[in-house]
Design a protein around this motif. Structure first.
Motif, PDB file in Angstrom:
ATOM      1  N   ALA A   6     -28.407 -47.992 -82.562  1.00  0.00           N
ATOM      2  CA  ALA A   6     -28.532 -47.185 -83.148  1.00  0.00           C
ATOM      3  C   ALA A   6     -29.301 -47.876 -84.885  1.00  0.00           C
ATOM      4  CB  ALA A   6     -27.592 -47.195 -84.309  1.00  0.00           C
ATOM      5  N   ARG A   7     -29.901 -46.180 -85.522  1.00  0.00           N
ATOM      6  CA  ARG A   7     -30.881 -46.770 -86.272  1.00  0.00           C
ATOM      7  C   ARG A   7     -30.762 -46.284 -88.061  1.00  0.00           C
ATOM      8  NH1 ARG A   7     -34.300 -41.619 -82.801  1.00  0.00           N
ATOM      9  NH2 ARG A   7     -32.595 -40.979 -83.151  1.00  0.00           N
ATOM     10  N   ILE A   8     -30.530 -46.770 -88.237  1.00  0.00           N
ATOM     11  CA  ILE A   8     -29.463 -47.041 -90.021  1.00  0.00           C
ATOM     12  C   ILE A   8     -30.855 -47.724 -90.863  1.00  0.00           C
ATOM     13  CG2 ILE A   8     -27.456 -48.214 -90.861  1.00  0.00           C
ATOM     14  CD1 ILE A   8     -26.293 -48.923 -88.242  1.00  0.00           C
ATOM     15  N   LEU A   9     -30.680 -47.002 -91.449  1.00  0.00           N
ATOM     16  CA  LEU A   9     -31.180 -47.614 -93.347  1.00  0.00           C
ATOM     17  C   LEU A   9     -29.846 -48.098 -94.471  1.00  0.00           C
ATOM     18  CD1 LEU A   9     -32.814 -46.853 -95.825  1.00  0.00           C
ATOM     19  CD2 LEU A   9     -31.995 -45.101 -96.156  1.00  0.00           C
ATOM     20  N   VAL A  10     -30.610 -49.686 -94.676  1.00  0.00           N
ATOM     21  CA  VAL A  10     -29.714 -50.711 -95.281  1.00  0.00           C
ATOM     22  C   VAL A  10     -30.193 -50.067 -97.042  1.00  0.00           C
ATOM     23  CG1 VAL A  10     -28.974 -52.655 -96.317  1.00  0.00           C
ATOM     24  CG2 VAL A  10     -28.678 -51.841 -93.716  1.00  0.00           C
ATOM     25  N   ALA A  21     -25.287 -57.435 -94.571  1.00  0.00           N
ATOM     26  CA  ALA A  21     -25.025 -56.314 -93.612  1.00  0.00           C
ATOM     27  C   ALA A  21     -26.351 -56.306 -92.577  1.00  0.00           C
ATOM     28  CB  ALA A  21     -24.443 -55.408 -94.826  1.00  0.00           C
ATOM     29  N   ALA A  22     -27.288 -56.137 -93.438  1.00  0.00           N
ATOM     30  CA  ALA A  22     -28.518 -56.063 -92.648  1.00  0.00           C
ATOM     31  C   ALA A  22     -28.708 -56.964 -91.486  1.00  0.00           C
ATOM     32  CB  ALA A  22     -30.333 -56.495 -94.139  1.00  0.00           C
ATOM     33  N   CYS A  23     -28.734 -58.101 -91.423  1.00  0.00           N
ATOM     34  CA  CYS A  23     -28.642 -59.269 -90.282  1.00  0.00           C
ATOM     35  C   CYS A  23     -27.623 -58.872 -89.500  1.00  0.00           C
ATOM     36  CB  CYS A  23     -29.074 -60.973 -91.192  1.00  0.00           C
ATOM     37  SG  CYS A  23     -29.766 -61.358 -91.848  1.00  0.00           S
ATOM     38  N   ALA A  24     -26.270 -58.688 -89.523  1.00  0.00           N
ATOM     39  CA  ALA A  24     -25.235 -58.587 -88.109  1.00  0.00           C
ATOM     40  C   ALA A  24     -25.854 -57.195 -87.949  1.00  0.00           C
ATOM     41  CB  ALA A  24     -23.705 -58.314 -89.445  1.00  0.00           C
ATOM     42  N   ALA A  30     -28.989 -53.007 -84.224  1.00  0.00           N
ATOM     43  CA  ALA A  30     -29.754 -51.595 -84.290  1.00  0.00           C
ATOM     44  C   ALA A  30     -31.117 -52.185 -85.366  1.00  0.00           C
ATOM     45  CB  ALA A  30     -28.845 -51.858 -85.532  1.00  0.00           C
ATOM     46  N   GLN A  31     -31.462 -51.026 -84.657  1.00  0.00           N
ATOM     47  CA  GLN A  31     -33.419 -50.299 -84.970  1.00  0.00           C
ATOM     48  C   GLN A  31     -33.244 -50.743 -86.774  1.00  0.00           C
ATOM     49  OE1 GLN A  31     -35.501 -48.103 -83.466  1.00  0.00           O
ATOM     50  NE2 GLN A  31     -34.067 -47.937 -81.447  1.00  0.00           N
ATOM     51  N   LEU A  32     -33.218 -50.816 -87.801  1.00  0.00           N
ATOM     52  CA  LEU A  32     -33.059 -50.814 -88.770  1.00  0.00           C
ATOM     53  C   LEU A  32     -34.564 -50.556 -89.889  1.00  0.00           C
ATOM     54  CD1 LEU A  32     -31.352 -54.166 -89.557  1.00  0.00           C
ATOM     55  CD2 LEU A  32     -30.370 -52.022 -89.397  1.00  0.00           C
ATOM     56  N   ALA A  33     -33.955 -49.507 -91.019  1.00  0.00           N
ATOM     57  CA  ALA A  33     -35.149 -49.335 -91.834  1.00  0.00           C
ATOM     58  C   ALA A  33     -34.735 -50.089 -93.383  1.00  0.00           C
ATOM     59  CB  ALA A  33     -35.916 -47.921 -92.704  1.00  0.00           C
ATOM     60  N   LEU A  34     -34.898 -50.677 -94.056  1.00  0.00           N
ATOM     61  CA  LEU A  34     -34.732 -51.676 -95.763  1.00  0.00           C
ATOM     62  C   LEU A  34     -35.331 -51.224 -96.754  1.00  0.00           C
ATOM     63  CD1 LEU A  34     -35.314 -55.054 -93.451  1.00  0.00           C
ATOM     64  CD2 LEU A  34     -32.593 -53.735 -93.485  1.00  0.00           C
ATOM     65  N   ALA A  35     -34.136 -51.137 -97.920  1.00  0.00           N
ATOM     66  CA  ALA A  35     -34.953 -50.139 -98.697  1.00  0.00           C
ATOM     67  C   ALA A  35     -34.194 -51.407 -99.329  1.00  0.00           C
ATOM     68  CB  ALA A  35     -34.147 -49.031 -99.084  1.00  0.00           C
TER      69      ALA A  35
END
Length: 232
Positions: A6-10, A21-24, A30-35
């Motif tokens: 899943a592509r998820i923005l944190v 949360a990002a690490c978990a 998950a495929q992440l975008a971090l802000a």
């Protein structure tokens, strides 16, 4: 929802809770975008997680906030979910909290998450999710039973008026957003987490927090939150 892939923005990834949360999420595939606000911590987190897209933003710049969702959707070629963990603590009797500080708390705790989710709503996939942390304090009132079975009292709430107002504003907004996005089956999650052991209240921008019980285990709460997402 299947978290793996899943592509998820944190948004808020450089805070304690957002980083956990990002690490978990990454551990679950998950495929992440971090802000996040802190450029050094954001770069270190992105490096530790294998180099996902990352962008700095300021919570008080609402245009930056509303641009995060479209940026993440482009960077990830799609967007299934958004977590907003941005927040600031502030305490004090109402006559001792300046208008500037009250406005700042409202911006960081309510207007910023609203702007992030407002920008993300048009681009998040149908059957996706939008999530924000409102916490427990705004749902307590004198005489009401709390999550731990205790009755709230005036003393429990003293010094939390502006902080409580900011969180309650976000919670009310999320409730309306839930109805607006229901036709697309986008889940809007208002996470009323208890006080966690992240040191959040100790980093208060003004005043001192009231007497509080020990914080709950933040990592356990994060995994419970991810289980809720997986059950969507």
């Amino acid at each position: 929802m299947e978290i793996s892939g899943a592509r998820i923005l944190v948004a808020g990834a450089t805070g304690v809770l957002g980083g956990l949360a990002a690490c978990a999420l990454a551990e679950r595939g998950a495929q992440l975008a971090l802000a996040g606000r802190n450029q050094v911590r954001l770069a270190a987190l992105a490096r530790d997680l294998g180099g996902p897209p990352a962008r700095c933003f300021e919570a008080c710049d609402l245009d930056q906030c509303s641009g995060l969702g479209p940026w993440a959707e482009r960077a990830l070629s799609g967007l299934e979910g958004v977590l907003v963990t941005v927040g600031a603590a502030g305490f004090g009797a109402v006559e001792n909290v300046s208008n500037a500080m009250a406005g700042h708390l409202l911006t960081v705790n309510a207007l910023c998450p609203m702007a992030v989710l407002r920008g993300a709503a048009p681009v998040v996939a149908d059957k996706g999710f939008l999530l924000a942390i409102t916490g427990e304090v705004n749902h307590r009132a004198a005489g009401e039973e709390t999550a731990d079975g205790l009755a709230g009292t005036a003393d429990d709430l003293a010094g939390t008026a502006d902080y409580t107002a900011s969180k309650a504003a976000l919670s009310g907004w999320l409730g309306v957003l839930t109805e607006e996005l229901a036709p697309r089956s986008v889940a809007v999650l208002d996470i009323r987490a208890p006080r966690l052991d992240t040191g959040f209240t100790e980093r208060s921008l003004t005043g001192r927090p009231p007497a509080l019980p020990p914080g709950a285990d933040a990592m356990k709460t994060v995994h419970s939150l991810l289980d809720d997402i997986a059950s969507l």
